[in-house]
Every structure is written in C-alpha cells, then in structure tokens.
Design a protein around this motif. Structure first.
Motif, PDB file in Angstrom:
ATOM      1  N   MET A  52       0.822  -1.197   0.000  1.00 16.64           N
ATOM      2  CA  MET A  52       0.000   0.000   0.000  1.00 16.64           C
ATOM      3  C   MET A  52       0.862   1.256   0.000  1.00 16.64           C
ATOM      4  O   MET A  52       1.757   1.401   0.838  1.00 16.64           O
ATOM      5  N   TRP A  73      -3.227   5.316  -2.174  1.00 15.91           N
ATOM      6  CA  TRP A  73      -4.344   4.384  -2.080  1.00 15.91           C
ATOM      7  C   TRP A  73      -5.666   5.113  -2.254  1.00 15.91           C
ATOM      8  O   TRP A  73      -6.551   4.654  -2.968  1.00 15.91           O
ATOM      9  N   VAL A  89      -2.095  -4.995   2.508  1.00 20.10           N
ATOM     10  CA  VAL A  89      -2.903  -3.771   2.462  1.00 20.10           C
ATOM     11  C   VAL A  89      -4.043  -3.830   3.476  1.00 20.10           C
ATOM     12  O   VAL A  89      -4.906  -2.949   3.491  1.00 20.10           O
TER      13      VAL A  89
END
Length: 385
Positions: A52, A73, A89
C-alpha cells in the motif's frame, strides 16, 4: 481500441488519456504481466506498487520510500490488489473501486481477505478478463452518466424517419448536448448526405466492421466526421451493407459511454444487428403518417420492434386530407403517442440546398424536437410521455 478497415486509419485512446491511472499492488510476476496486458488493452498506463502506498500525496512502495509522480491508495481511481498482496494492504482506509485479483482463487479464505481490504469484487483470471478490461477502460475514459439513446424508425416507407432523426440530433447539438448521430440503415443513402457532409473526413461504418470487444469511446468520437456541431457515424458509398452484430453492439455502447445524446436512424427490418441496437436504446420513436395504409404497415414494424425495445412511442407526421388524427393512429397501433409533427412547408427544397432538417428554429420540426428534448433530458429516470 478501435479496429479499422476500409483503408482509413483508426485511432485508439492513448495511455492514461482521460480519467486517471489505476493502481496495481502485487509482487506476483505472472499476475503482474496479466494485469499490465489488460491495462494496455484498455488504453491505461498503471502505477505498480508492491504494498500500500504512503498517503503523502506522492505515493510509496512500502517501507516509506517516496516515489515522485506516484499515486496514493485513496487518490487512485481504481485499485487492483493481487491476492498475494491482500495481507499487506489490510487496514487500509475503506474506499470504492478496490478489486481483489488472482489467478487461482479457489482458497475459501479469499472472500475473507476481500472483506478485510474492502474489495468490491473478487476477480479470477482469465475468466474475468473482459470485465476487468471494461472497468479499467471506464477509468481511462472518465465514464459517467451514459447518453440518452433514442432510435427513430419509419412505420412505413417514406414516413420521414431519417428527417426526424437528423432534426433531433441537430436540435440536441444546438442545445449544447454532446451529440452523436448514428446511421443504422445501410440502404438509406447516408446521413452524412442529408447533413451535406458526404465528403467530410472521418470513419464510416465499414471501418468498424472488424471491431471486436470494447471500442474506445473517446477514440470513436474523435474519429467520426463533425457536421453542424455533432458527430456522425454514417455509411459510405461502397458495396458493404452489413456490419456484424457484435460490432454494432460495441460501437453503440462506446457512443453511449461519452454521455449526452445518441440518436440512431433505424431501418424498418429488425435483423440481428438491429436487435443489438434496439436492446441498448432508451426509447424508440416510430414515425407514422396519419393515413390508414401507413398505420397498417406500421403495425407489423411495431410488433417486431417491441419484441426487443424497452419503450416504443409513435410520432404522427402530418395528416393527409381525410386522414387519421394522432390519437387515433396511436390507438390503432396500441403504442403511446409521443406527439405530432405537422408538415413543414419548404423543407425538401431547403434540404436540397444544403440546409439540414431542424435548422429552422421556428419551423414545425425544430419546435417538436426542442419540446421533446426538454421533456426527455429533464426526466429522471426514463423519458416522460
């Protein structure tokens, strides 16, 4: 992507051309190759990360490393998370447009991982390739509200359907709507001729005969001749009179994704290709002269159209001496009445001199079209009677 033919080059949507660049998060090299290939097919240039990204406005690769020109993100328009990266993530802020993608998703815990990252859907490749290309292409094109798609068909020969279709497109364009006029009748002589633009540069139907899969909406619009502030997809003067149903479906779908208004001039015979068009239309206007023989012919046309189209209404053109009034015509056909267009004196002569139907703002045809669009474009959802 546009697939062209007939000697004129087709243009494709460039990478990252419009709505934004999707974000791919995976360390699986095989999955990454697949996702990069699908992005290329959709005309998208993605960002690739292994975990992420940092929410710093520039993005990161995990471990806090900043990447100039990256994407976060939350800022990416679409996020494709490889199943291998789902755990990395976990805990990311919830957002729309997240998909969990993998090659082998038979693991029963895959749905749990999808819920943990807030994924909208779990996609297994190669089965879901077509769906994924569509979603990526929507991001590239900035897809929003689809166009209002209206078809016009003659209930009998010489009813004036092409004239009404042309006038509807002209009035929509002059009202500021993004407008595409599609000639669905290969034997009609060409809508570009009716608009006085048979020599205009741009693609015609034969150039799309080989189209397969998704057609780029932006590329379609840019490739068509622009006449009187609208785009026109017409037939050329060649020998081809057939476009495969799949190409018809793909081209109309692309035209609708651009938003605004799409007007389609339809042939009276409903074959497989015309059925593909009818299935995508919001409304079909059937033009019928107010006399008994035309109504009898229109009954057969209406029966075929109503098998596919979701909403069919009749427009009565003028009234012959001793003919039928509009309400009677609609009642005999069992079709709702959309209105009546009086005969406009001098129209054939003006068209012969190069003035398109509907150009006279105070003419009967323009008044009908303006009233129709005021009702139709102000309706949500559907089109009012």
């Amino acid at each position: 992507m546009l697939v062209g033919g007939g000697g004129r080059p087709a243009r494709a949507v460039g990478a990252g051309a419009a709505g934004g660049r999707p974000l791919i998060i995976t360390e699986d090299p095989l999955l990454l190759d697949d996702l990069l290939r699908l992005c290329a097919a959709a005309g998208a240039e993605p960002h690739v990360r292994h975990s992420m990204p940092e929410q710093s406005g520039t993005g990161g690769t995990g471990g806090g490393e900043e990447v100039r020109g990256g994407v976060g993100w939350e800022s990416a328009p679409l996020v494709l998370v490889g199943d291998d990266a789902a755990r990395r993530v976990r805990g990311a802020p919830r957002r729309d447009g997240v998909f969990l993608v993998g090659r082998e998703l038979d693991d029963p815990l895959v749905w749990q991982r999808a819920v943990e990252i807030g994924a909208e859907e779990v996609l297994r490749l190669p089965d879901a390739e077509s769906r994924l290309v569509d979603r990526i292409a929507d991001v590239v094109e900035g897809a929003g509200k689809p166009a209002l798609a209206v078809g016009v068909i003659g209930g009998s020969g010489g009813a004036g359907a092409s004239t009404l279709a042309c006038a509807l497109a002209i009035r929509a364009a002059r009202a500021g709507e993004r407008t595409i006029l599609i000639d669905g009748d290969p034997l009609g002589g060409g809508m570009d001729v009716l608009l006085g633009g048979e020599g205009a540069e741009g693609l015609r139907w034969p150039d799309f005969a080989g189209s397969r899969g998704r057609v780029g909406a932006g590329a379609l619009e840019e490739s068509l001749p622009e006449l009187h502030a609208l785009r026109v997809l017409s037939w050329d003067r060649g020998e081809r009179v057939v476009v495969p149903p799949a190409a018809m479906r793909s081209v109309l779908a692309a035209a609708r994704r651009r938003g605004g208004v799409v007007v389609v001039d339809l042939p009276r015979r409903v074959d497989e290709a015309v059925a593909e068009v009818l299935a995508q239309l919001d409304l079909v206007l059937m033009v019928v002269p107010g006399e008994l023989r035309s109504v009898a012919a229109a009954g057969r046309v209406a029966a075929g159209v109503r098998m596919v189209a979701r909403d069919v209404r009749v427009v009565v053109r003028g009234r012959c001496p001793g003919g039928l009034d509009a309400e009677t015509v609609a009642g005999l056909l069992g079709v709702p009445l959309a209105g009546e267009v009086p005969v406009e004196l001098g129209l054939p002569g003006r068209v012969a001199e190069g003035e398109p139907p509907g150009a006279q703002r105070r003419g009967a045809l323009a008044r009908f079209c303006d009233g129709f669009w005021q009702r139709a474009l102000g309706a949500a959802p559907g089109v009012p009677a």
